[in-house]
Design a protein around this motif. Structure first.
Motif, short mmCIF file in Angstrom:
data_model
loop_
_atom_site.label_atom_id
_atom_site.label_comp_id
_atom_site.label_asym_id
_atom_site.label_seq_id
_atom_site.Cartn_x
_atom_site.Cartn_y
_atom_site.Cartn_z
N ASN A 146 10.45 1.42 4.39
CA ASN A 146 9.66 0.89 4.85
C ASN A 146 8.51 0.37 4.01
OD1 ASN A 146 11.40 1.26 7.37
ND2 ASN A 146 10.43 3.53 7.02
N GLN A 193 -1.35 -4.67 3.00
CA GLN A 193 -1.86 -5.02 3.46
C GLN A 193 -2.86 -6.83 3.17
OE1 GLN A 193 -5.91 -2.79 2.09
NE2 GLN A 193 -6.47 -2.58 4.22
N ARG A 244 0.68 -1.22 -0.43
CA ARG A 244 -0.47 0.09 0.31
C ARG A 244 1.30 1.57 0.06
NH1 ARG A 244 -4.90 -1.60 -2.74
NH2 ARG A 244 -5.76 -3.29 -1.42
N SER A 245 1.85 1.01 0.48
CA SER A 245 3.16 2.38 0.55
C SER A 245 4.26 1.83 1.30
CB SER A 245 2.39 3.39 1.24
OG SER A 245 2.58 3.81 2.46
N VAL A 273 4.11 -0.47 4.14
CA VAL A 273 2.49 -0.89 4.64
C VAL A 273 2.53 -2.36 3.46
CG1 VAL A 273 0.97 0.18 5.05
CG2 VAL A 273 2.41 0.88 5.26
N GLU A 306 -2.77 -16.28 8.08
CA GLU A 306 -3.37 -14.50 8.27
C GLU A 306 -3.04 -13.87 8.84
OE1 GLU A 306 -6.42 -13.01 5.50
OE2 GLU A 306 -6.97 -14.79 4.68
N ARG A 307 -2.20 -12.50 8.19
CA ARG A 307 -1.81 -11.94 9.28
C ARG A 307 -2.45 -10.57 9.35
NH1 ARG A 307 0.51 -14.19 13.11
NH2 ARG A 307 1.95 -16.27 12.77
N GLY A 308 -2.47 -10.14 8.49
CA GLY A 308 -3.53 -8.33 8.45
C GLY A 308 -2.17 -7.24 7.88
N VAL A 309 -2.47 -6.53 8.20
CA VAL A 309 -1.57 -5.19 8.24
C VAL A 309 -0.10 -5.64 8.94
CG1 VAL A 309 -1.20 -3.13 7.97
CG2 VAL A 309 -3.61 -3.49 7.64
N PHE A 310 0.82 -5.21 7.91
CA PHE A 310 2.34 -5.28 8.78
C PHE A 310 2.88 -3.79 7.89
CE2 PHE A 310 2.13 -9.53 9.02
CZ PHE A 310 3.20 -10.38 10.19
N ILE A 311 3.51 -3.58 8.76
CA ILE A 311 4.70 -1.95 8.91
C ILE A 311 5.38 -2.54 9.12
CG2 ILE A 311 5.39 0.58 9.30
CD1 ILE A 311 2.50 1.06 10.45
N ILE A 312 6.62 -3.09 7.61
CA ILE A 312 7.39 -3.59 7.79
C ILE A 312 8.82 -2.00 7.72
CG2 ILE A 312 9.41 -4.74 7.11
CD1 ILE A 312 6.83 -6.39 5.36
N ARG A 313 10.01 -2.17 9.03
CA ARG A 313 11.01 -1.59 8.76
C ARG A 313 11.75 -1.91 8.15
NH1 ARG A 313 13.56 2.48 12.38
NH2 ARG A 313 15.43 2.63 12.41
#
Lengths: 111, 135
Positions: free
Chosen positions: B41, B45, B34-35, B43, B61-68
């Protein structure tokens, strides 16, 4: 929507943070900054719990947030965009509307 | 490749596409990008975590991630057509099962490494510090 803005938008929401060493922390996000430093507040009694904790951004592997945050953010940014557009339009119309500026108080009453 | 822009700029084409992301700890994440930003970094979904051991795989299923960004090894777009064909060489198993297999694999690997180190130590090599090889 940049990753860090999304993080900012999830303030007050529960999240799971995994550190580079594999430890995970669950909690409500209290605050965050542009370096991804975050502070979490305790979230229920499920695990052995700290009241609060501060995590240095550089030690984070990833953060997991709730599914709906991303949708809320999208809606909000769309709303903001619309608002900005309206404001800009207003600015454009300003002169036309107030064309009687400086011509005396009663000039705008036309019979 | 039609165009290559320096840095993370070339990721722009991958936004809203399904990606495979591999992290430095060996995790496989599959999700919709998504971004992203200048540090890569990400995002993701609707993320799936997939574990592969030998010829078995399982996912969750793990949902939304913000990965560094630092933790990303590689990311690549997933070919939709090929994905639909499935994976003829892999058997799908439950997540619990694959987790079990995965843990066993890690244990075996550790044992092998220990063995190797012992032999090397006997032959006059110095001890290795830290375990950087996390794959």
């Amino acid at each position: 929507m940049l990753p860090l803005s999304l993080l900012n938008a999830s303030k007050g929401r529960p999240m799971q943070v995994e550190l580079k060493n594999g430890e995970t922390y669950n909690g409500h996000l209290v605050n965050c900054d542009p370096w991804m430093n975050i502070s979490l507040q305790k979230d229920g009694e499920t695990f052995y719990s700290l009241e609060e904790c501060y995590i240095r951004g550089s030690s984070i592997k990833y953060l997991r947030i709730q599914d709906d945050v991303i949708d809320n953010v999208k809606e909000e940014s769309q709303r903001n965009k619309n608002q900005m557009r309206n404001r800009n339009n207003m600015r454009g119309r300003g002169r036309g509307r107030n064309s009687n500026r400086g011509r005396g108080a009663n000039n705008n009453i036309r019979s | 490749m039609e165009s290559f822009l320096p840095g993370t700029a070339s990721l722009i084409d991958s936004v809203d596409k399904k990606l495979l992301v591999i992290l430095r700890d060996g995790r496989n994440l599959i999700g919709i990008l998504r971004s992203y930003d200048q540090f890569a970094n990400l995002v993701l979904q609707n993320t799936l975590e997939r574990i592969i051991v030998n010829d078995c795989y399982g996912e969750k299923e793990r949902g939304v991630f913000i990965i560094r960004g630092e933790n990303v090894v590689l990311l690549g777009e997933i070919d939709k057509d090929k994905e639909q064909d499935g994976y003829p060489n892999l058997n799908k198993v439950s997540y619990e099962k694959i987790k079990e297999l995965h843990e066993q694999e890690i244990k075996d690997k550790k044992a092998r490494e220990l063995q190797k180190q012992k032999i090397l130590l006997e032959r006059g090599f110095s001890e290795e510090f830290g375990d950087y090889d996390l794959y």
